[in-house]
Motif scaffolding. Structure first.
Motif, PDB file in Angstrom:
ATOM      1  N   HIS A 130      24.574 -17.553  -2.976  1.00 47.73           N
ATOM      2  CA  HIS A 130      25.800 -17.666  -2.099  1.00 47.73           C
ATOM      3  C   HIS A 130      25.705 -17.526  -0.811  1.00 47.73           C
ATOM      4  O   HIS A 130      25.259 -16.156  -0.545  1.00 47.73           O
ATOM      5  CB  HIS A 130      26.916 -16.889  -2.955  1.00 47.73           C
ATOM      6  CG  HIS A 130      27.008 -17.144  -4.537  1.00 47.73           C
ATOM      7  ND1 HIS A 130      27.671 -18.168  -5.227  1.00 47.73           N
ATOM      8  CD2 HIS A 130      26.546 -16.472  -5.494  1.00 47.73           C
ATOM      9  CE1 HIS A 130      27.693 -18.050  -6.225  1.00 47.73           C
ATOM     10  NE2 HIS A 130      26.779 -16.975  -6.635  1.00 47.73           N
ATOM     11  N   LYS A 131      25.986 -18.330  -0.103  1.00 47.74           N
ATOM     12  CA  LYS A 131      26.000 -18.064   1.301  1.00 47.74           C
ATOM     13  C   LYS A 131      27.332 -18.063   1.932  1.00 47.74           C
ATOM     14  O   LYS A 131      28.271 -18.921   1.787  1.00 47.74           O
ATOM     15  CB  LYS A 131      25.472 -19.298   1.992  1.00 47.74           C
ATOM     16  CG  LYS A 131      25.101 -19.002   3.590  1.00 47.74           C
ATOM     17  CD  LYS A 131      24.331 -20.284   4.152  1.00 47.74           C
ATOM     18  CE  LYS A 131      24.360 -20.207   5.646  1.00 47.74           C
ATOM     19  NZ  LYS A 131      23.830 -21.791   6.009  1.00 47.74           N
ATOM     20  N   CYS A 132      27.639 -17.198   2.706  1.00 48.79           N
ATOM     21  CA  CYS A 132      29.035 -17.010   3.427  1.00 48.79           C
ATOM     22  C   CYS A 132      29.140 -17.909   4.554  1.00 48.79           C
ATOM     23  O   CYS A 132      28.305 -17.983   5.112  1.00 48.79           O
ATOM     24  CB  CYS A 132      29.300 -15.510   3.696  1.00 48.79           C
ATOM     25  SG  CYS A 132      30.702 -15.350   4.887  1.00 48.79           S
ATOM     26  N   LYS A 166      23.733 -14.078   3.010  1.00 50.98           N
ATOM     27  CA  LYS A 166      23.130 -14.822   1.707  1.00 50.98           C
ATOM     28  C   LYS A 166      23.321 -13.585   0.556  1.00 50.98           C
ATOM     29  O   LYS A 166      22.789 -12.566   0.874  1.00 50.98           O
ATOM     30  CB  LYS A 166      22.059 -15.580   1.652  1.00 50.98           C
ATOM     31  CG  LYS A 166      22.121 -16.685   2.287  1.00 50.98           C
ATOM     32  CD  LYS A 166      20.721 -17.475   2.409  1.00 50.98           C
ATOM     33  CE  LYS A 166      20.755 -18.616   3.294  1.00 50.98           C
ATOM     34  NZ  LYS A 166      19.371 -19.070   3.573  1.00 50.98           N
ATOM     35  N   LYS A 220      23.734 -12.792  -5.949  1.00 48.29           N
ATOM     36  CA  LYS A 220      24.830 -12.930  -7.221  1.00 48.29           C
ATOM     37  C   LYS A 220      26.080 -12.754  -6.565  1.00 48.29           C
ATOM     38  O   LYS A 220      26.275 -11.900  -5.651  1.00 48.29           O
ATOM     39  CB  LYS A 220      24.396 -11.719  -8.142  1.00 48.29           C
ATOM     40  CG  LYS A 220      23.679 -11.937  -9.490  1.00 48.29           C
ATOM     41  CD  LYS A 220      23.328 -10.972 -10.547  1.00 48.29           C
ATOM     42  CE  LYS A 220      24.091 -10.734 -11.578  1.00 48.29           C
ATOM     43  NZ  LYS A 220      23.738  -9.535 -12.106  1.00 48.29           N
ATOM     44  N   MET A 221      27.021 -13.294  -7.199  1.00 46.33           N
ATOM     45  CA  MET A 221      28.640 -13.044  -6.705  1.00 46.33           C
ATOM     46  C   MET A 221      29.093 -11.921  -7.705  1.00 46.33           C
ATOM     47  O   MET A 221      28.569 -11.637  -8.915  1.00 46.33           O
ATOM     48  CB  MET A 221      29.240 -14.367  -7.465  1.00 46.33           C
ATOM     49  CG  MET A 221      30.804 -14.398  -7.253  1.00 46.33           C
ATOM     50  SD  MET A 221      31.106 -14.635  -5.401  1.00 46.33           S
ATOM     51  CE  MET A 221      31.385 -16.398  -5.393  1.00 46.33           C
ATOM     52  N   CYS A 260      34.019 -11.697   1.735  1.00 44.77           N
ATOM     53  CA  CYS A 260      32.598 -11.521   1.910  1.00 44.77           C
ATOM     54  C   CYS A 260      32.480 -10.074   2.591  1.00 44.77           C
ATOM     55  O   CYS A 260      33.467  -9.602   3.424  1.00 44.77           O
ATOM     56  CB  CYS A 260      32.097 -12.167   3.279  1.00 44.77           C
ATOM     57  SG  CYS A 260      30.446 -11.702   3.961  1.00 44.77           S
ATOM     58  N   PHE A 315      32.496 -19.560   0.412  1.00 45.39           N
ATOM     59  CA  PHE A 315      31.123 -19.455   0.126  1.00 45.39           C
ATOM     60  C   PHE A 315      30.464 -20.670  -0.429  1.00 45.39           C
ATOM     61  O   PHE A 315      31.294 -21.469  -0.949  1.00 45.39           O
ATOM     62  CB  PHE A 315      30.810 -18.312  -1.164  1.00 45.39           C
ATOM     63  CG  PHE A 315      31.292 -17.036  -0.643  1.00 45.39           C
ATOM     64  CD1 PHE A 315      30.419 -16.242  -0.083  1.00 45.39           C
ATOM     65  CD2 PHE A 315      32.422 -16.384  -0.868  1.00 45.39           C
ATOM     66  CE1 PHE A 315      30.621 -14.869   0.199  1.00 45.39           C
ATOM     67  CE2 PHE A 315      32.936 -15.058  -0.448  1.00 45.39           C
ATOM     68  CZ  PHE A 315      31.832 -14.229   0.167  1.00 45.39           C
ATOM     69  N   LEU A 316      29.388 -20.853  -0.060  1.00 47.59           N
ATOM     70  CA  LEU A 316      28.782 -22.130  -0.714  1.00 47.59           C
ATOM     71  C   LEU A 316      27.536 -21.902  -1.549  1.00 47.59           C
ATOM     72  O   LEU A 316      26.756 -20.710  -0.936  1.00 47.59           O
ATOM     73  CB  LEU A 316      28.166 -22.585   0.859  1.00 47.59           C
ATOM     74  CG  LEU A 316      27.739 -24.229   0.519  1.00 47.59           C
ATOM     75  CD1 LEU A 316      28.238 -25.153   0.036  1.00 47.59           C
ATOM     76  CD2 LEU A 316      26.919 -24.700   1.853  1.00 47.59           C
ATOM     77  N   TYR A 317      27.353 -22.362  -2.500  1.00 44.92           N
ATOM     78  CA  TYR A 317      26.180 -22.126  -3.511  1.00 44.92           C
ATOM     79  C   TYR A 317      25.041 -22.936  -3.071  1.00 44.92           C
ATOM     80  O   TYR A 317      24.824 -24.054  -2.951  1.00 44.92           O
ATOM     81  CB  TYR A 317      26.599 -22.447  -4.884  1.00 44.92           C
ATOM     82  CG  TYR A 317      25.495 -22.227  -5.967  1.00 44.92           C
ATOM     83  CD1 TYR A 317      25.290 -20.758  -6.202  1.00 44.92           C
ATOM     84  CD2 TYR A 317      24.576 -22.945  -6.335  1.00 44.92           C
ATOM     85  CE1 TYR A 317      24.106 -20.181  -6.878  1.00 44.92           C
ATOM     86  CE2 TYR A 317      23.581 -22.530  -7.092  1.00 44.92           C
ATOM     87  CZ  TYR A 317      23.205 -21.148  -7.438  1.00 44.92           C
ATOM     88  OH  TYR A 317      22.374 -20.975  -8.294  1.00 44.92           O
TER      89      TYR A 317
END
Lengths: 110, 231
Positions: A2-4, A10, A13-14, A22, A30-32
């Protein structure tokens, strides 16, 4: 991972903490991304395809007071029921309507 | 001569009383499903009419009441009210001499969506659930049409639920537009999650009385408010 989208950090894990934002910058988008993939938000916009725009009917344009979604499932438009004398039913989404005539002709109760 | 005059006076008084008799005020109990409308209607009838008379059956299944039920000529007499719960009784009740003649109208719960699958969760068969959904929908329309004949609304809300719903907002807005007097009763105050203050905050322009229709708490306060507002 997951990228903020705000600070770019990055996370593998969530975590529960991330549900509130964040942990680094407080951003909440967030983008997976796949491992090792370098991606920016702008790229994602390119990937998304919109097939057709769904036109939302404005509320004032709804003439029906009752919508029959399927047998046993009804949606009531309380505003229309309270404001208008007549009961108009929308039977299907293809534009089939029914007007309940007795509700129009009924005399006021004494 | 004297006797004839007295008879004539008595007769004209009787005629006057017949024609200018104060009509009963029609009070509609409105609110979302499962707020306790029938429980409240039954309590009013038990207190002022007959302990064994029920307006309707109350259950935990929503939309149990699917027809409008009217019970006429209920005499609310605050001087004669027995104290159901001395701890919550209003010390001013005795001095309050208010009397009010009511027609109590119990209505089906107002909802924006009725789905038969919700009834199946309570163990009803599909066919029965669909029939109930249809009746409940008719009931909502009937309840709304009855508003044309109502003199005052007792809006019942479940104080354990979020009061800021589309149904509540729409009803209150419409009552205000029609200038129908409204009292909000925040029911189920006996339950631990009850938060009548939330209702007061959501609708500060109205009188909100926390009650328990089931336990009979604060009923004297409600009757007193009814006598004041619906006179």
């Amino acid at each position: 991972m997951h990228k903020c989208l705000k600070c770019g950090k990055k996370f593998g894990k969530m975590t529960e903490e991330m549900l509130r934002g964040c942990p680094e910058c407080g951003g909440n988008l967030f983008l997976y991304v796949k491992n090792g993939e370098a991606i920016k938000a702008e790229d994602i916009v390119e990937r998304v395809q919109v097939d057709e725009r769904v036109e939302l009917e404005p509320e004032e344009a709804q003439i029906e007071s009752l919508r029959i979604m399927s047998p046993g499932v009804y949606e009531l438009n309380l505003d229309a029921l309270l404001e208008k004398k007549e009961v108009v039913m929308r039977i299907k989404d293809d534009g089939t309507y029914a007007i309940h005539l007795p509700s129009l002709f009924k005399k006021k109760r004494g | 001569m004297m006797i004839r005059k007295r008879m004539r006076d008595g007769f004209s008084r009787w005629i006057m009383a017949l024609f200018f008799r104060k009509k009963a005020v029609k009070i509609g109990i409105y609110g979302p499903p499962n707020a306790g409308k029938t429980t409240l209607a039954n309590r009013i009838i038990h207190t002022f009419v007959d302990e064994n008379e029920d307006v309707g059956v109350s259950t935990e299944v929503p939309h149990e009441t699917r027809r409008v039920v009217r019970r006429g000529e209920v005499q609310i007499d605050l001087t004669a009210i027995p104290l159901q719960n001395p701890t919550t009784s209003n010390p001013n009740a005795k001095r309050n001499k208010a009397k009010l003649k009511l027609d109590v109208v119990d209505t089906p719960g107002l909802a924006t969506k009725i789905d038969f699958r919700d009834f199946m969760a309570y163990g009803l068969e599909e066919e029965e659930a669909k029939r109930r959904a249809k009746e409940a929908t008719e009931g909502v329309i009937e309840a709304i049409k009855w508003l044309d004949d109502i003199d005052g609304v007792l809006l019942l809300m479940d104080s354990t639920e979020d009061p800021y719903t589309q149904t509540n907002v729409v009803i209150i807005g419409n009552m205000e537009a029609r200038r129908i007097p409204v009292i909000i009763a925040a029911n189920k105050m006996d339950l631990p999650d009850s938060a009548p203050q939330r209702i007061k905050n959501a609708f500060p322009q109205h009188h909100v009385i926390p009650i328990s229709a089931l336990k009979g708490d604060n009923m004297e306060l409600l009757y007193g408010e009814m006598a004041k507002t619906f006179k």
